[in-house]
Design a protein around this motif. Structure first.
Motif, short mmCIF file in Angstrom:
data_model
loop_
_atom_site.label_atom_id
_atom_site.label_comp_id
_atom_site.label_asym_id
_atom_site.label_seq_id
_atom_site.Cartn_x
_atom_site.Cartn_y
_atom_site.Cartn_z
N MET A 121 5.31 5.74 -5.41
CA MET A 121 4.18 5.42 -4.53
C MET A 121 4.66 4.62 -3.34
SD MET A 121 1.99 2.70 -3.69
CE MET A 121 0.47 2.68 -2.76
N VAL A 122 5.57 3.67 -3.56
CA VAL A 122 6.11 2.87 -2.47
C VAL A 122 6.82 3.77 -1.46
CG1 VAL A 122 7.73 1.04 -1.85
CG2 VAL A 122 6.30 0.81 -3.89
N THR A 123 7.57 4.75 -1.97
CA THR A 123 8.27 5.69 -1.10
C THR A 123 7.29 6.45 -0.22
OG1 THR A 123 10.01 5.97 -2.74
CG2 THR A 123 9.83 7.67 -1.05
N PHE A 150 -2.49 -3.70 -4.18
CA PHE A 150 -1.59 -4.80 -3.83
C PHE A 150 -0.41 -4.29 -3.02
CE2 PHE A 150 1.98 -7.70 -4.96
CZ PHE A 150 1.50 -8.82 -4.31
N LEU A 151 0.14 -3.14 -3.44
CA LEU A 151 1.25 -2.55 -2.70
C LEU A 151 0.83 -2.15 -1.29
CD1 LEU A 151 2.88 -0.40 -5.51
CD2 LEU A 151 3.87 -2.40 -4.42
N GLY A 156 1.31 -2.94 4.36
CA GLY A 156 0.62 -3.11 5.64
C GLY A 156 -0.14 -1.90 6.11
N ILE A 157 -0.60 -1.06 5.19
CA ILE A 157 -1.42 0.08 5.58
C ILE A 157 -2.76 -0.43 6.09
CG2 ILE A 157 -2.60 2.15 4.75
CD1 ILE A 157 -0.31 2.57 2.81
N ARG A 158 -3.14 -0.02 7.27
CA ARG A 158 -4.28 -0.63 7.95
C ARG A 158 -5.60 0.10 7.71
NH1 ARG A 158 0.15 -1.82 10.89
NH2 ARG A 158 0.30 -3.93 11.72
N GLY A 389 8.50 -4.47 -10.95
CA GLY A 389 8.18 -5.86 -10.73
C GLY A 389 8.10 -6.18 -9.24
N ILE A 390 7.22 -7.10 -8.89
CA ILE A 390 7.03 -7.52 -7.49
C ILE A 390 7.22 -9.03 -7.44
CG2 ILE A 390 5.46 -7.59 -5.54
CD1 ILE A 390 3.99 -5.20 -6.86
#
Length: 634
Positions: A121-123, A150-151, A156-158, A389-390
């Motif tokens: 998902m981060v990718t 949270f991700l 920074g998705i606006r 983990g974050i």
């Protein structure tokens, strides 16, 4: 060419021309497993008239095969291409799809919902302008909903759409919709998410995807497609930011041309503009903006160009060209947020490669300040970060770099960490700010250097790094080598694994994290002793290749000699002079190398000593001979 072929070619050319100047929106779908992300994307592709008849026929057949009820088409089958995904009814990998409407082009990333695929998902989110967060109306807000939210706040998705899907399975209940909206708003407020649009829908039936339908007359907002077509893509914001161009390539085809090629990540530039090169701080003026199609009067964010300068100044790949009025910051230590994406945990002190912009350099997480619980947003103590983990961490780099805070510029503030041994991407992070100490600490020049110190000792400084299992004979061999060197008048020091734990490393245990820190400290001490002109011998199990590579990287090429004291585990156990293996076998000694903690044998050591073939005296002689061959001693 026949008349019909000409017509077809003309139609294709016209289609491409019509789409050439449309704006492009990149967005992701995310959320928990089985909430309808793939079905939604399949529906969008279908409604965009981008499917061929044979594709429709195939998914109709597959829909019946995989159990879709009624006459509904399972549009998820368009996206879930992997056999494992179709059989399980889930998405594993990130699937990218392209579609367009009369108003805009789209690239959508369908990201997996299972927690173990959060890294995927981060990718997908790293290049997205917007996100569609899917929520199953029956389930409401789940753990993965919070995790992905949270991700998104970190990345920074606006623009965020909370698509409350499967409304058909809750009788299109407005009360249920309002309940989910209220619950999500409370959580989103904690994250600072503001630009949120809520849309109730049924991706399977098509309600509120492209058309409103008639099942939810109480909803008066836009359909999903209408919203996606009208989102303001924030390209102009990037152009208003200060100039940043990470240099990707020094372009010098001949002696008369020297340019610096890269993509402008923010701002704009034109000939005559004053610029600053970072981290060196050197200044110049833009002479030309060169492209394959000719020179430009101005270049803006998103364009790849070659800049020619008025002055001959030293610029390398990884440097950043900034405007003189608002240059990037320079630092080598930061606070950052890190998302860990690998099965092997993040251990503070372990060296990784960091890719920031076009630059790759060595980086170490020196401290994990805290880990974030994505369910409660609570900050908890952590000695390592596990998969997904974050954590907020302190990051130390091998050299100063030009950067911006991630919230200001994602290109110059976002980074990835790469495992030095496997070259796998293991983490993604965001720089927050430079640590004050990185601005206040500077290297002090000294007149007497390493070469001068070594010259008075009539030797070349070096580290002899003996590694192997407990009981292999490392300390005994290192001791014999030092006695021989001392007798020959050489200047040495022996750092022994047990001895340093009585002082320098007495606060460390034997967990993987403590072993990493143990070797990091010893490597730094060995580096200082090499700088003093000494021949340093170390006798440590040092089980991990990463930490041995860290110790190697601290000194110059040719100064690190890795000596693998190769003893089979059964032979080391038979010796067991300290009784440690017996304790480990009884479970009284945890994290013991070779028993319940791994040993990563060297792959290409400078010297391998097989202790089943050589005596300790012969092993010491072999090391002395190697030192002579390398002209470390006469």
């Amino acid at each position: 060419m026949s008349h019909s072929s000409e017509l077809i070619a003309g139609d294709i050319a016209g289609y491409l021309k019509a789409h050439e100047h449309k704006g492009l929106l990149r967005f992701i779908t995310c959320g928990s497993v089985d909430d309808g992300k793939s079905t939604l994307i399949g529906r969008l592709l279908f409604e965009s008239k981008l499917l061929f008849e044979d594709q429709l026929a195939a998914i109709e057949a597959d829909s019946k095969k995989f159990g879709t009820q009624g006459n509904d088409i399972d549009f998820a089958l368009l996206v879930d291409g992997l056999a494992a995904e179709r059989e399980q009814g889930i998405t594993i990998d990130v699937a990218y799809r392209f579609f367009s409407t009369d108003k805009r082009k789209f690239i959508v990333a369908d990201t997996p919902g299972h927690e173990q695929y959060t890294r995927n998902m981060v990718t997908g989110a790293s290049t997205a302008d917007a996100a569609i967060l899917m929520v199953d109306a029956r389930q409401g807000i789940l753990t993965q909903t919070r995790r992905h939210s949270f991700l998104m706040s970190l990345i920074g998705i606006r623009h965020i759409v909370v698509a409350i899907n499967k409304m058909d399975l809750v009788d299109y209940s407005k009360a249920r919709y309002d309940e989910i909206v209220d619950a999500y708003r409370v959580f989103a407020k904690q994250l600072g998410l503001e630009a949120i649009t809520f849309i109730p829908m049924s991706a399977l039936k098509g309600d509120n995807v492209v058309e409103h339908g008639h099942h939810m007359p109480w909803y008066h907002g836009p359909t999903l497609m209408a919203y996606l077509e009208t989102i303001e893509v924030d390209e102009e914001r990037l152009q208003r930011l200060p100039l940043r161009m990470p240099v990707q390539w020094v372009n010098r085809p001949n002696l008369d041309f020297r340019g610096f090629t890269g993509m402008i990540s923010s701002g704009r530039v034109k000939p005559g503009d004053a610029i600053r090169v970072q981290p060196s701080g050197k200044r110049s003026t833009i002479k030309r903006i060169y492209t394959f199609d000719g020179d430009l009067e101005e270049a803006i964010a998103g364009q790849s160009v070659t800049l020619l300068l008025e002055d001959e100044i030293d610029i390398s790949r990884g440097d950043v060209i900034s405007g003189v009025e608002q240059p990037a910051e320079i630092a080598d230590q930061f606070e950052s947020t890190l998302v860990w994406m690998h099965e092997q945990p993040l251990l503070p002190g372990r060296p990784y490669l960091m890719k920031l912009g076009t630059q790759t350099l060595s980086a170490t997480v020196t401290d994990i300040k805290y880990q974030v619980n994505v369910n409660t947003l609570e900050h908890t103590a952590a000695k390592q970060l596990d998969l997904n983990g974050i954590g907020v961490c302190t990051l130390s780099l091998s050299q100063p770099v030009a950067f911006d805070a991630y919230r200001d510029n994602q290109d110059t503030g976002g980074f990835i960490l790469i495992d030095r041994m496997t070259n796998n991407t293991v983490g993604a992070g965001m720089l927050h700010f430079a640590l004050r100490r990185s601005q206040n600490i500077h290297m002090q020049h000294v007149d007497i250097d390493k070469q001068a110190r070594a010259l008075t000792k009539n030797q070349k400084p070096a580290v002899l790094w003996l590694t192997g299992l407990s009981g292999a004979g490392k300390s005994t061999i290192a001791n014999r080598v030092e006695k021989k060197l001392h007798a020959a008048g050489q200047h040495t020091y022996l750092l022994d694994g047990d001895n340093v734990r009585h002082g320098l490393n007495r606060d460390l245990g034997f967990t993987d994290a403590d072993r990493v820190e143990n070797i990091r400290r010893v490597g730094e001490v060995a580096r200082l002793m090499v700088d003093a002109g000494l021949i340093v011998l170390t006798a440590f199990i040092s089980p991990f290749r990463s930490e041995r590579q860290l110790a190697r990287d601290l000194v110059e090429d040719g100064e690190f000699i890795e000596i693998f004291v190769d003893t089979p585990l059964e032979v080391a156990e038979e010796r067991d002079t300290k009784g440690l293996y017996k304790k480990a076998r009884r479970g009284e000694l945890k994290n013991f190398t070779g028993i319940d903690s791994a040993y990563e044998a060297p792959e290409t050591p400078e010297l391998r000593i097989d202790t089943t073939q050589l005596s300790e005296e012969e092993a010491a002689d072999a090391i002395i001979e190697l030192l002579r061959e390398r002209q470390i001693i006469a």
